[in-house]
Design an enzyme around this catalytic site. Structure first.
Site, PDB file in Angstrom:
ATOM      1  N   ASP A 139       7.028   6.989   4.555  1.00 33.06           N
ATOM      2  CA  ASP A 139       7.968   5.967   4.075  1.00 33.06           C
ATOM      3  C   ASP A 139       7.862   5.741   2.568  1.00 33.06           C
ATOM      4  O   ASP A 139       7.984   4.603   2.098  1.00 33.06           O
ATOM      5  CB  ASP A 139       7.703   4.661   4.835  1.00 33.06           C
ATOM      6  CG  ASP A 139       8.800   3.632   4.606  1.00 33.06           C
ATOM      7  OD1 ASP A 139       9.971   4.028   4.503  1.00 33.06           O
ATOM      8  OD2 ASP A 139       8.484   2.427   4.535  1.00 33.06           O
ATOM      9  N   ASP A 196       3.039  -0.771  -0.903  1.00 31.00           N
ATOM     10  CA  ASP A 196       3.684  -0.773   0.414  1.00 31.00           C
ATOM     11  C   ASP A 196       3.240   0.423   1.252  1.00 31.00           C
ATOM     12  O   ASP A 196       3.966   1.402   1.415  1.00 31.00           O
ATOM     13  CB  ASP A 196       5.202  -0.776   0.249  1.00 31.00           C
ATOM     14  CG  ASP A 196       5.912  -1.240   1.525  1.00 31.00           C
ATOM     15  OD1 ASP A 196       5.212  -1.653   2.463  1.00 31.00           O
ATOM     16  OD2 ASP A 196       7.148  -1.172   1.574  1.00 31.00           O
ATOM     17  N   GLN A 203      10.711  -6.053   7.305  1.00 28.84           N
ATOM     18  CA  GLN A 203       9.870  -6.810   8.216  1.00 28.84           C
ATOM     19  C   GLN A 203       9.274  -8.016   7.510  1.00 28.84           C
ATOM     20  O   GLN A 203       9.270  -8.099   6.286  1.00 28.84           O
ATOM     21  CB  GLN A 203       8.773  -5.900   8.788  1.00 28.84           C
ATOM     22  CG  GLN A 203       9.350  -4.701   9.530  1.00 28.84           C
ATOM     23  CD  GLN A 203       8.294  -3.819  10.151  1.00 28.84           C
ATOM     24  OE1 GLN A 203       7.248  -4.284  10.588  1.00 28.84           O
ATOM     25  NE2 GLN A 203       8.563  -2.512  10.194  1.00 28.84           N
ATOM     26  N   ALA A 222      -2.776  -8.629   0.157  1.00 30.22           N
ATOM     27  CA  ALA A 222      -2.747  -7.752  -1.010  1.00 30.22           C
ATOM     28  C   ALA A 222      -2.582  -8.590  -2.266  1.00 30.22           C
ATOM     29  O   ALA A 222      -1.639  -9.391  -2.372  1.00 30.22           O
ATOM     30  CB  ALA A 222      -1.601  -6.747  -0.892  1.00 30.22           C
ATOM     31  N   ALA A 223      -3.489  -8.416  -3.211  1.00 39.59           N
ATOM     32  CA  ALA A 223      -3.436  -9.187  -4.450  1.00 39.59           C
ATOM     33  C   ALA A 223      -2.136  -8.914  -5.199  1.00 39.59           C
ATOM     34  O   ALA A 223      -1.691  -7.766  -5.285  1.00 39.59           O
ATOM     35  CB  ALA A 223      -4.636  -8.852  -5.329  1.00 39.59           C
ATOM     36  N   PHE A 224      -1.535  -9.962  -5.725  1.00 41.62           N
ATOM     37  CA  PHE A 224      -0.307  -9.818  -6.501  1.00 41.62           C
ATOM     38  C   PHE A 224      -0.581  -9.142  -7.839  1.00 41.62           C
ATOM     39  O   PHE A 224      -1.618  -9.365  -8.463  1.00 41.62           O
ATOM     40  CB  PHE A 224       0.310 -11.195  -6.753  1.00 41.62           C
ATOM     41  CG  PHE A 224       1.416 -11.547  -5.802  1.00 41.62           C
ATOM     42  CD1 PHE A 224       1.404 -11.111  -4.494  1.00 41.62           C
ATOM     43  CD2 PHE A 224       2.478 -12.330  -6.220  1.00 41.62           C
ATOM     44  CE1 PHE A 224       2.419 -11.430  -3.614  1.00 41.62           C
ATOM     45  CE2 PHE A 224       3.498 -12.673  -5.345  1.00 41.62           C
ATOM     46  CZ  PHE A 224       3.470 -12.218  -4.042  1.00 41.62           C
ATOM     47  N   GLU A 281       5.156  -2.015  10.598  1.00 39.58           N
ATOM     48  CA  GLU A 281       4.172  -1.960   9.522  1.00 39.58           C
ATOM     49  C   GLU A 281       2.859  -2.521  10.051  1.00 39.58           C
ATOM     50  O   GLU A 281       2.848  -3.482  10.811  1.00 39.58           O
ATOM     51  CB  GLU A 281       4.643  -2.764   8.307  1.00 39.58           C
ATOM     52  CG  GLU A 281       5.868  -2.167   7.630  1.00 39.58           C
ATOM     53  CD  GLU A 281       6.227  -2.889   6.348  1.00 39.58           C
ATOM     54  OE1 GLU A 281       5.396  -3.692   5.880  1.00 39.58           O
ATOM     55  OE2 GLU A 281       7.319  -2.650   5.814  1.00 39.58           O
TER      56      GLU A 281
END
Length: 558
Positions: A429, A449, A240, A360-362, A277
């Protein structure tokens, strides 16, 4: 002749007055917006994007961008009752007016209530003396880490050979150029002067992504909400659409846009691998991970994004840019490119051009900190008819226990932690997980995720608990925390609700999802109770709180 001249002067004055009034009418909305204290994420769609005219196609072209008349229609639509409330719609409420404001808030419904609660007077519920503060003051949440070896147990050692290259982010404020164009943040620059995202990266060690009471995390979450977005690109891979957003401080985050409302449950006939999601699931997963004291989910926050100013006008991704269009309802939409749900039928539309999403922070770039991807032993088959081996073999765990890295160290116990984490969310998942390569096998699992969690509050998917029921293993620290969160004074649903109120997009979860977590927590404890009755406490609960566990960071092996 004199009368004719006077008539021309009169006509000219009328013309000038009419022009002045027209200009004032056009400028009035902009002046009103400048007088407000709204953040960059709350630009109203009445502001004409800079590049509409530049990119407008020829008349009759389906990919053409709207003209001035169309923008006027969008401006009118943005003032309708069904449009999103602006982020500053409740900011003028004073302390004395708060009770009246709360009454008005209770009268709101659905979408209006969700966005109205972004007001700071309604979301600052996490205060000193709260249940959340009391939980984090509990001894179980204040256990010291093993002594860290700077070379082996920290991801980065700023004072040695690990050098950060600001050219990758084009940051003009970095100093200390070294050989071959390398930069090292040393010398006069202290770690306090680094951007918050870099301080987060530097704080990663063998045992945790971030420390329990690290103020940098809250500061970084505020950056993700307030920093100006400078570029946007689609993330490759995945089923997605996800967007990579870069900010003015050169930090990056993964943006998952809103696809479903909080009230929508996953249809009962949907397979787990075909579900949408959810952006709010990513946010809630971060808070749940923190309350469980795992601290293995990168920090996530919600943000309301202007799709034209903060996505379309700053992207250099032509494939993404070409998927923007205006819906029949005069909403700005786009759909991007991905394996599933990337078409006009599954387009992401604003109201008229604002959309919620999770950021979301890398984690550190793979060139600086390599990560290893592992296949989850209890991975599902991802097939409509076939079952995985663990679904048909009740002794499957015995085979896993004899396979590296699950035959030693904490890896199998970390899988049990992840199992509990996923069951509380209802996430089916979990096909892979990652670890930092530098730390080898003796390190934590990164919980990435989590968008397919919190899909069903009316159903508890017991198959997620199979790893725990088959292996009957659990860390003592995890077991004690789960028992603590089942008590009335530290009720998991209440703690989650309080923690989630700090997010910009609160409320994140509806009440049934919060109540479902309490119900699922009781089921987890019941499975552990059955295991203990069958195999004995010492054979099920691994003592990671003893002296040996604290010194080595691993549980003693039988």
């Amino acid at each position: 002749m004199i009368l004719f001249r006077k008539f021309r002067v009169l006509i000219l004055m009328v013309f000038l007055i009419a022009c002045s009034m027209h200009i004032m009418i056009d400028l009035l909305p902009k002046l009103e917006r400048r007088s407000s204290s709204a953040c960059s994420c709350s630009h109203t769609p009445s502001e004409e994007p800079q590049n509409w005219a530049k990119h407008r196609a020829k008349p009759g072209s389906e990919s053409g961008w709207p003209n001035k008349h169309t923008l006027r229609i969008l401006q009118d639509f943005s003032n309708e009752p069904n449009s999103n409330l602006s982020s500053h719609s409740l900011e003028k409420i004073t302390v004395g007016e708060r009770p009246e404001a709360l009454k008005r808030f209770e009268q709101l419904t659905g979408d209006e209530k969700r966005h109205a609660t972004r007001d700071s007077t309604l979301k600052n519920a996490v205060v000193k003396g709260s249940r959340l503060s009391a939980l984090f003051d509990h001894p179980l949440y204040n256990r010291p880490l093993p002594t860290l070896n700077e070379d082996e147990d920290t991801l980065f050692n700023v004072n040695t050979d690990i050098r950060f290259d600001p050219k990758a982010a084009q940051n003009p404020e970095w100093n200390g150029e070294g050989k071959d164009g390398d930069y090292a943040p040393t010398g006069e620059m202290s770690s306090d002067s680094y951007p918050n995202w870099l301080r987060f990266h530097i704080g990663i060690n063998r045992y945790e992504l971030y420390s329990r009471h690290n103020p940098v995390i809250d500061a970084m979450l505020k950056d993700l909400v307030s920093q100006r977005i400078t570029s946007v690109a689609m993330k490759s891979g995945g089923t997605q659409l996800k967007l990579i957003m870069t900010f003015q401080n050169y930090g990056q985050a993964l943006f998952k846009p809103m696809k479903q409302t909080r009230e929508q449950e996953t249809p009962p006939d949907f397979f787990y691998f075909s579900d949408f999601e959810r952006h709010n699931a990513e946010i809630a997963a971060y808070h749940l991970d923190r309350i469980l004291d795992f601290r293995r989910v990168p920090p996530v926050t919600g943000r309301l994004v202007n799709m034209t100013k903060e996505i379309r006008d700053v992207t250099r991704d032509k494939k993404l840019w070409r998927t923007f269009f205006i819906s029949p309802a005069n909403n700005i939409c786009f759909y991007g490119e991905c394996s599933y749900y990337c078409s006009t039928e599954h387009a992401l539309c604003g109201k008229p051009d604002q959309i919620e999403g999770s950021l979301a922070a890398f984690l550190p770039d793979l060139a600086l900190a390599k990560r290893r991807t592992w296949r989850n032993p209890w991975r599902r088959s991802y097939h409509k008819r076939k079952k995985a081996e663990w679904e048909v073999d009740p002794d499957y765990c015995e085979e896993v226990k004899q396979t590296p890295p699950y035959d030693s160290g904490t890896r199998l116990l970390d899988i049990m932690d992840m199992t509990v984490f996923d069951f509380l969310m209802g996430n089916m998942d979990r096909h892979h997980y990652e670890t930092f390569e530098k730390f080898g096998n003796e390190t934590f699992i990164i919980h990435l995720d989590n968008g397919r969690g919190f899909g069903k509050h009316s159903h508890d998917e017991l198959s997620i608990l199979v790893p725990l029921s088959q292996c009957c293993r659990m860390k003592k620290s995890t077991h004690l925390r789960l028992q603590l969160l089942a008590k009335e004074e530290f009720k998991l649903s209440v703690l989650m609700e309080e923690s989630l109120q700090a997010d910009t997009l609160t409320p994140i979860l509806i009440k049934p999802h919060l109540e479902a977590m309490d119900r699922r927590l009781r089921l987890v404890l019941q499975v552990l109770t059955d295991c203990i009755e069958k195999e004995g406490y010492s054979n099920v609960v691994e003592d990671d709180l003893g002296t040996e566990g604290l010194n080595t960071g691993t549980v003693p092996q039988r």
